[in-house]
Design a protein around this motif. Structure first.
Motif, PDB file in Angstrom:
ATOM      1  N   PRO A  85       0.512  -1.058   0.125  1.00 49.19           N
ATOM      2  CA  PRO A  85      -0.122  -0.148   0.112  1.00 49.19           C
ATOM      3  C   PRO A  85       1.209   0.956   0.141  1.00 49.19           C
ATOM      4  CG  PRO A  85       0.315  -1.369   1.920  1.00 49.19           C
ATOM      5  CD  PRO A  85       1.207  -1.802   0.853  1.00 49.19           C
ATOM      6  N   GLY A  86       0.078   2.078  -0.454  1.00 51.49           N
ATOM      7  CA  GLY A  86       0.801   3.843  -0.328  1.00 51.49           C
ATOM      8  C   GLY A  86       0.200   4.840  -1.025  1.00 51.49           C
ATOM      9  N   ILE A 100       5.894   3.290  -1.015  1.00 53.86           N
ATOM     10  CA  ILE A 100       5.560   2.216  -0.715  1.00 53.86           C
ATOM     11  C   ILE A 100       5.320   2.493   1.035  1.00 53.86           C
ATOM     12  CG2 ILE A 100       5.506   0.304   0.608  1.00 53.86           C
ATOM     13  CD1 ILE A 100       6.240  -0.978  -2.754  1.00 53.86           C
ATOM     14  N   GLY A 101       4.122   2.499   1.204  1.00 53.79           N
ATOM     15  CA  GLY A 101       4.240   2.876   2.966  1.00 53.79           C
ATOM     16  C   GLY A 101       2.741   2.262   3.645  1.00 53.79           C
ATOM     17  N   ASP A 149      -0.340   8.238   6.525  1.00 53.77           N
ATOM     18  CA  ASP A 149       0.889   8.934   7.039  1.00 53.77           C
ATOM     19  C   ASP A 149       1.089   9.894   6.221  1.00 53.77           C
ATOM     20  OD1 ASP A 149       0.175   7.883   9.723  1.00 53.77           O
ATOM     21  OD2 ASP A 149       1.977   6.550   9.346  1.00 53.77           O
ATOM     22  N   LEU A 150       1.324   9.245   5.035  1.00 56.08           N
ATOM     23  CA  LEU A 150       2.097   9.313   3.548  1.00 56.08           C
ATOM     24  C   LEU A 150       1.646  10.775   3.512  1.00 56.08           C
ATOM     25  CD1 LEU A 150       3.305   6.620   2.307  1.00 56.08           C
ATOM     26  CD2 LEU A 150       4.813   7.700   3.572  1.00 56.08           C
ATOM     27  N   SER A 200      -4.159   0.996  -2.538  1.00 59.07           N
ATOM     28  CA  SER A 200      -3.969  -0.655  -2.128  1.00 59.07           C
ATOM     29  C   SER A 200      -2.891  -1.148  -2.388  1.00 59.07           C
ATOM     30  CB  SER A 200      -5.345  -1.218  -1.623  1.00 59.07           C
ATOM     31  OG  SER A 200      -5.011  -2.173  -2.810  1.00 59.07           O
ATOM     32  N   LYS A 201      -2.235  -0.792  -3.319  1.00 57.17           N
ATOM     33  CA  LYS A 201      -1.388  -1.351  -4.251  1.00 57.17           C
ATOM     34  C   LYS A 201      -0.031  -1.159  -4.949  1.00 57.17           C
ATOM     35  CE  LYS A 201       0.151  -5.996  -6.519  1.00 57.17           C
ATOM     36  NZ  LYS A 201      -0.667  -6.219  -7.606  1.00 57.17           N
ATOM     37  N   ILE A 202       1.260  -0.198  -4.531  1.00 57.48           N
ATOM     38  CA  ILE A 202       1.920   0.283  -5.391  1.00 57.48           C
ATOM     39  C   ILE A 202       2.921  -0.512  -5.555  1.00 57.48           C
ATOM     40  CG2 ILE A 202       3.200   2.433  -4.807  1.00 57.48           C
ATOM     41  CD1 ILE A 202       0.562   3.196  -5.390  1.00 57.48           C
ATOM     42  N   VAL A 203       3.262  -0.923  -6.791  1.00 54.17           N
ATOM     43  CA  VAL A 203       4.834  -1.663  -7.205  1.00 54.17           C
ATOM     44  C   VAL A 203       5.632  -0.541  -7.705  1.00 54.17           C
ATOM     45  CG1 VAL A 203       5.298  -2.876  -8.748  1.00 54.17           C
ATOM     46  CG2 VAL A 203       3.049  -3.280  -8.076  1.00 54.17           C
TER      47      VAL A 203
END
Length: 282
Positions: free
Chosen positions: A159-160, A228-229, A233-234, A261-264
């Motif tokens: 996630p991110g 990704i994080g 918070d980001l 929910s999904k960062i590559v």
């Protein structure tokens, strides 16, 4: 009365006269003379039985079975004799000898029990060592994966957020992007890439004409950050008053932030061997 009449008057002579003669079976029509029948014709029943039993006609299979039965019987006889000898020896032993034999058996049993316990302890130790080695191997693999993510040598996903910076007037400089990277790291970013360039601990940004260079790789607007994080918070870290988003807006640039929910993050960096630093365990 004549002599023939006298003999006929005796009961024995009358009985023999009344018995029929022995009937001999007639040969089959067309059959020739039977020599065996001629030889056996004069033998009594006992003689014919003895002639059928001797000499014995033994086949090979019967001979093998007889030898096997003989061997089995001989072995059983030897075993019985041996057991009888052992029992006889124990029956004839003195009480002191019997006590000594029992003590020796107890000692041997105890030694075997101790050896069994020692082998079981070694087995448990080997199993524990194997489990510990497997656990250490798993931890090593996980640690290597984590370090690879931080070093940028392996791809990562999770996630991110995605932040896209548009710069229609070309006013965005390397310092603005560096502020964004530092703010994301402070907010807990675990993996970052910008326009296909992986951001690592040694990354540096410089101005390059009408664009920006990341570790010597020139990138152009729009600048797309994949991070990704923890999204909760980001995103707030970028939107705080006087933060990255407001600073870019002052430069007439636009920054949009989207949670996912999904960062590559699949841009990779080659592992670099240090020239001077060595592990302290070596």
């Amino acid at each position: 009365m004549t002599e023939s009449n006298e003999h006929a008057g005796k009961p024995g002579h009358r009985l023999r006269a009344e018995l029929p003669q022995e009937v001999t079976p007639a040969p089959a029509p067309g059959a020739g003379p039977n020599p065996a029948a001629g030889r056996d014709a004069g033998l009594t029943g006992r003689q014919r039985l003895a002639q059928g039993l001797w000499p014995p006609r033994v086949t090979r299979a019967q001979l093998i079975v007889a030898l096997l039965l003989f061997g089995l019987g001989f072995g059983l006889a030897v075993q019985v004799a041996s057991n009888s000898d052992g029992d006889s020896a124990l029956r004839g032993a003195r009480q002191e000898d019997l006590v000594r034999i029992l003590d020796e058996l107890d000692d041997r049993t105890q030694r075997l029990q101790d050896e069994k316990q020692g082998l079981e302890a070694q087995r448990d130790e080997l199993e524990n060592s194997s489990d510990q080695a497997e656990e250490a191997r798993k931890q090593t693999i996980e640690k290597e994966r984590q370090l690879g993510i931080l070093a940028g040598t392996v791809a990562a996903q999770g996630p991110g957020i995605t932040m896209t910076v548009t710069d229609p007037h070309g006013t965005v400089e390397s310092k603005h992007l560096l502020d964004a990277v530092q703010e994301l790291r402070a907010a807990g970013a675990e993996a970052i890439q910008v326009n296909g360039v992986r951001i690592v601990a040694s990354t540096y940004l410089t101005d390059s004409g009408d664009g920006v260079s990341v570790d010597g790789n020139k990138i152009d607007a729009p600048y797309r950050f994949q991070v990704i994080g923890k999204p909760q918070d980001l995103e707030p870290a970028l939107n705080i008053p006087g933060g990255v988003v407001q600073t870019l807006e002052k430069e007439q640039a636009t920054a949009t932030v989207e949670r996912s929910s999904k960062i590559v993050v699949d841009a990779l960096r080659a592992a670099k061997q240090p020239d001077y630093a060595r592990s302290s365990s070596e």
